[in-house]
Design an enzyme around this catalytic site. Structure first.
Site, PDB file in Angstrom:
ATOM      1  N   GLU A 198      17.810  48.611  64.694  1.00 19.73           N
ATOM      2  CA  GLU A 198      17.463  47.199  64.843  1.00 19.73           C
ATOM      3  C   GLU A 198      18.350  46.168  63.658  1.00 19.73           C
ATOM      4  OE1 GLU A 198      13.356  49.823  65.215  1.00 19.73           O
ATOM      5  OE2 GLU A 198      15.442  50.050  64.596  1.00 19.73           O
ATOM      6  N   CYS A 230       9.828  51.236  63.000  1.00 21.39           N
ATOM      7  CA  CYS A 230       9.196  51.789  62.328  1.00 21.39           C
ATOM      8  C   CYS A 230       8.473  50.878  61.248  1.00 21.39           C
ATOM      9  CB  CYS A 230      10.128  52.747  61.229  1.00 21.39           C
ATOM     10  SG  CYS A 230      11.504  51.901  60.112  1.00 21.39           S
TER      11      CYS A 230
END
Length: 372
Positions: A57, A80
């Site tokens: 990301e 996460c």
């Protein structure tokens, strides 16, 4: 997920292909890919390639910049939500203010699963979970197994003749399969965190058990099940140049010959894991490997270790390579197993894939688990 379009599948497929770029390098982390799309144009993409480096990301958001605002973000694993070697990705995603986040699969860690999704939704971001989730799970089978069950994903590679024989009665087995099959095995080795073999294979074949792909950026841990510490000091696995690249862990149950000090001086690591029969406790060994961050284990062993793992229900997948040869009933089989007296006792397999590998045939299969 009825509101998803064919283009959503296309972009998630691309994210999965990006994730696969880390097939050999992300351990112990999962393989993750990310694609950012705005106004039907890809404005950012990235993959996580190595532990300690930015996640997928982050790479994609850096590339997209301000174009990530009001965009669709496709990511193969839930961003996460906890601090590890890098900051939580979910905060970076929230800061980008996307319109939608499409996630293939939730984080398999029960302690954090869903927290990233909740954080995104709390900020009013639309979140879709499950697009090509099965494909994402297969790509990270070892990480999923370790997070959910505390065990690595165990894949057993077996080369055999068409009549299911793995070595001649005198122990010779090189080479049953052809070059194409042996090259394919190198790719299974490369994506594994550890290669597991038994002392019988070491004594019979004196293998190196290393990845021989060019280039190779990472060598797996080599693990030997050697209940009575018979490992020769001059075997290839303990050669100093190899040990410098790929460590060796020897699991044993007893050291009647006082051989452990010499093996440790040679550079091997030893771990004593006896069971009640004075043999290595294989389940404890796999639990230990998981504790060390091992996601996938490739078993390259003979009928003894393969049979013991199968009997203990510790094999998740088989990769059989069948050569167009017949070796006869006196040759060694694939598994040392107890005699069955009824067909209901016979282990069943589910075939995943069958394909030609040069002159040989590769069959991938999983054990069928019968639920009570």
């Amino acid at each position: 997920m009825s509101n998803l379009s064919t283009t959503d599948y296309t972009y998630m497929n691309l994210a999965l292909r990006l994730a696969a770029q880390g097939l050999y390098t992300t351990q112990p982390n999962p393989r993750v890919g990310c694609v950012i799309v705005r106004d039907h144009q890809i404005v950012g993409q990235g993959a996580h390639l190595k532990a300690g480096e930015p996640h997928a990301e982050v790479f994609a958001l850096r590339q997209a910049g301000e174009l990530a605002h009001d965009a669709d973000i496709y990511v193969t694993l839930e961003p996460c939500s906890h601090f590890g070697k890098t900051p939580p990705c979910v905060q970076a995603v929230i800061a980008a203010k996307p319109k939608r986040v499409i996630i293939a699969m939730q984080d398999p860690n029960p302690l954090v699963a869903g927290r990233g999704v909740d954080a995104l939704r709390a900020q009013g971001i639309e979140v879709v979970v499950g697009l090509l989730g099965q494909e994402a799970s297969v790509l990270n089978a070892g990480f999923v197994s370790r997070m959910m069950h505390g065990m690595p994903y165990v894949r057993s590679k077996i080369g055999a003749s068409l009549d299911g024989r793995t070595a001649l009665s005198n122990g010779k087995s090189q080479w049953i399969t052809g070059e194409a099959a042996r090259q394919d095995v190198q790719h299974w080795r490369a994506q594994s965190c550890a290669i597991l073999t038994g002392i019988g294979t070491v004594l019979a074949d004196n293998p190196s058990m290393t990845v021989r792909l060019d280039p190779t950026s990472r060598q797996p841990l080599r693990v030997v099940v050697d209940s009575h510490l018979q490992m020769p000091l001059d075997c290839k696995m303990l050669a100093p140049p190899l040990l410098a690249q790929s460590p060796v862990l020897i699991a044993y149950a007893e050291d009647a010959q006082q051989h452990s000090a010499a093996l440790m001086n040679q550079g091997a690591e030893l771990i004593c894991l006896p069971n009640n029969e004075c043999r290595v406790d294989l389940q404890k060994l796999l639990l230990e490997l998981a504790q060390r961050g091992v996601n996938e284990v490739l078993v390259e062993a003979g009928q003894g270790l393969n049979g013991a793992l199968l009997n203990a229900n510790l094999i998740d997948e088989f990769v059989f390579y069948y050569a167009p040869k017949l070796m006869g009933s006196a040759a060694h089989g694939m598994f040392a197993m107890p005699e069955f007296t009824a067909m209901q006792q016979v282990p069943e397999l589910h075939i995943l894939d069958v394909r030609q590998m040069g002159v040989d045939i590769r069959v991938r299969a999983k054990p069928v688990v019968h639920r009570a």
